[in-house]
Design a protein around this motif. Structure first.
Motif, PDB file in Angstrom:
ATOM      1  N   ASP A 170       0.744  -1.458  -0.446  1.00 28.88           N
ATOM      2  CA  ASP A 170      -0.151  -0.786  -0.279  1.00 28.88           C
ATOM      3  C   ASP A 170       0.842   1.073  -0.095  1.00 28.88           C
ATOM      4  OD1 ASP A 170      -2.362  -1.390  -0.094  1.00 28.88           O
ATOM      5  OD2 ASP A 170      -2.491  -1.499   2.286  1.00 28.88           O
ATOM      6  N   THR A 171       1.867   0.956   0.545  1.00 26.85           N
ATOM      7  CA  THR A 171       3.034   2.732   0.985  1.00 26.85           C
ATOM      8  C   THR A 171       3.698   2.264  -0.282  1.00 26.85           C
ATOM      9  OG1 THR A 171       3.214   2.306   2.895  1.00 26.85           O
ATOM     10  CG2 THR A 171       5.199   3.330   2.144  1.00 26.85           C
ATOM     11  N   LEU A 172       3.540   1.768  -0.806  1.00 31.59           N
ATOM     12  CA  LEU A 172       4.854   1.889  -2.464  1.00 31.59           C
ATOM     13  C   LEU A 172       3.576   2.199  -3.303  1.00 31.59           C
ATOM     14  CD1 LEU A 172       6.341  -1.270  -2.875  1.00 31.59           C
ATOM     15  CD2 LEU A 172       7.908   0.475  -2.431  1.00 31.59           C
ATOM     16  N   ALA A 173       2.693   2.130  -3.261  1.00 32.43           N
ATOM     17  CA  ALA A 173       1.449   1.990  -4.826  1.00 32.43           C
ATOM     18  C   ALA A 173       0.841   2.903  -4.303  1.00 32.43           C
ATOM     19  CB  ALA A 173       0.279   1.292  -3.797  1.00 32.43           C
ATOM     20  N   GLY A 174       1.229   4.278  -2.768  1.00 27.45           N
ATOM     21  CA  GLY A 174       0.777   5.433  -2.819  1.00 27.45           C
ATOM     22  C   GLY A 174       1.684   6.360  -3.162  1.00 27.45           C
ATOM     23  N   MET A 175       3.298   6.081  -2.555  1.00 24.73           N
ATOM     24  CA  MET A 175       4.739   6.576  -3.160  1.00 24.73           C
ATOM     25  C   MET A 175       4.512   7.153  -4.814  1.00 24.73           C
ATOM     26  SD  MET A 175       7.456   4.815  -0.763  1.00 24.73           S
ATOM     27  CE  MET A 175       8.092   5.536  -1.746  1.00 24.73           C
ATOM     28  N   MET A 176       4.443   5.393  -5.431  1.00 20.21           N
ATOM     29  CA  MET A 176       3.863   5.801  -6.571  1.00 20.21           C
ATOM     30  C   MET A 176       2.954   7.005  -7.514  1.00 20.21           C
ATOM     31  SD  MET A 176       7.033   4.475  -7.055  1.00 20.21           S
ATOM     32  CE  MET A 176       6.630   4.731  -9.260  1.00 20.21           C
ATOM     33  N   ILE A 177       2.209   6.735  -6.961  1.00 24.71           N
ATOM     34  CA  ILE A 177       0.685   7.637  -7.418  1.00 24.71           C
ATOM     35  C   ILE A 177       1.356   8.992  -7.320  1.00 24.71           C
ATOM     36  CG2 ILE A 177      -1.511   8.702  -7.009  1.00 24.71           C
ATOM     37  CD1 ILE A 177      -2.760   5.622  -6.774  1.00 24.71           C
ATOM     38  N   ALA A 178       1.947   9.422  -6.006  1.00 24.52           N
ATOM     39  CA  ALA A 178       2.516  11.345  -5.434  1.00 24.52           C
ATOM     40  C   ALA A 178       3.619  10.951  -6.564  1.00 24.52           C
ATOM     41  CB  ALA A 178       2.979  11.072  -3.890  1.00 24.52           C
ATOM     42  N   ILE A 179       4.376  10.370  -6.740  1.00 20.62           N
ATOM     43  CA  ILE A 179       5.518  10.332  -7.524  1.00 20.62           C
ATOM     44  C   ILE A 179       5.060  11.330  -9.202  1.00 20.62           C
ATOM     45  CG2 ILE A 179       7.797   9.053  -9.570  1.00 20.62           C
ATOM     46  CD1 ILE A 179       8.166   8.187  -6.047  1.00 20.62           C
ATOM     47  N   LYS A 180       3.968  10.024  -9.628  1.00 20.01           N
ATOM     48  CA  LYS A 180       3.539  10.819 -10.769  1.00 20.01           C
ATOM     49  C   LYS A 180       2.535  11.405 -11.110  1.00 20.01           C
ATOM     50  CE  LYS A 180       4.852   6.609 -12.943  1.00 20.01           C
ATOM     51  NZ  LYS A 180       5.688   7.393 -14.312  1.00 20.01           N
ATOM     52  N   ALA A 181       2.161  12.028  -9.593  1.00 20.23           N
ATOM     53  CA  ALA A 181       1.114  13.760  -9.477  1.00 20.23           C
ATOM     54  C   ALA A 181       2.346  14.498  -9.167  1.00 20.23           C
ATOM     55  CB  ALA A 181       0.420  13.463  -8.440  1.00 20.23           C
ATOM     56  N   SER A 182       3.745  14.169  -9.040  1.00 16.04           N
ATOM     57  CA  SER A 182       4.295  15.199  -8.785  1.00 16.04           C
ATOM     58  C   SER A 182       5.200  15.823 -10.131  1.00 16.04           C
ATOM     59  CB  SER A 182       5.570  15.262  -7.592  1.00 16.04           C
ATOM     60  OG  SER A 182       6.455  13.901  -7.602  1.00 16.04           O
ATOM     61  N   GLU A 183       5.263  14.409 -10.554  1.00 14.57           N
ATOM     62  CA  GLU A 183       5.813  14.648 -12.417  1.00 14.57           C
ATOM     63  C   GLU A 183       4.820  15.315 -13.171  1.00 14.57           C
ATOM     64  OE1 GLU A 183       6.367  10.739 -13.767  1.00 14.57           O
ATOM     65  OE2 GLU A 183       8.131  10.985 -12.356  1.00 14.57           O
TER      66      GLU A 183
END
Length: 93
Positions: free
Chosen positions: A76-89
């Motif tokens: 769940d943490t990895l999924a949230g991090m990837m969503i945040a990284i994509k959103a910041s990109e």
């Protein structure tokens, strides 16, 4: 509230404001993770992953170590991090 260095004139909530808004809307385990994050306390696998990310390289081993945390918490943490990284990109485009 604080201001993002990436986006001018957009006021962002502080970590404590975000935590206050979420603490009653999540599980006890997630609540503890959020509380620790507000206090700048993170697990060693997460610190390792983020330090590798800052060097612009993800390693499979670091992600696997995070994925092993709890029954689903790490994934769940990895999924949230990837969503945040994509959103910041997207925000940087």
């Amino acid at each position: 509230a604080s201001y993002s260095g990436l986006i001018d004139k957009i006021e962002l909530p502080s970590a404590m404001e975000v935590y206050a808004g979420l603490k009653d809307r999540t599980t006890a385990v997630s609540n503890k993770y959020l509380c620790c994050a507000v206090e700048n306390r993170f697990s060693q696998p997460l610190i390792q992953f983020l330090s590798e990310k800052s060097k612009q390289r993800y390693t499979k081993d670091a992600a696997i170590q995070i994925a092993k945390i709890g029954a689903t918490s790490g994934r769940d943490t990895l999924a949230g991090m990837m969503i945040a990284i994509k959103a910041s990109e997207i925000a940087l485009i």
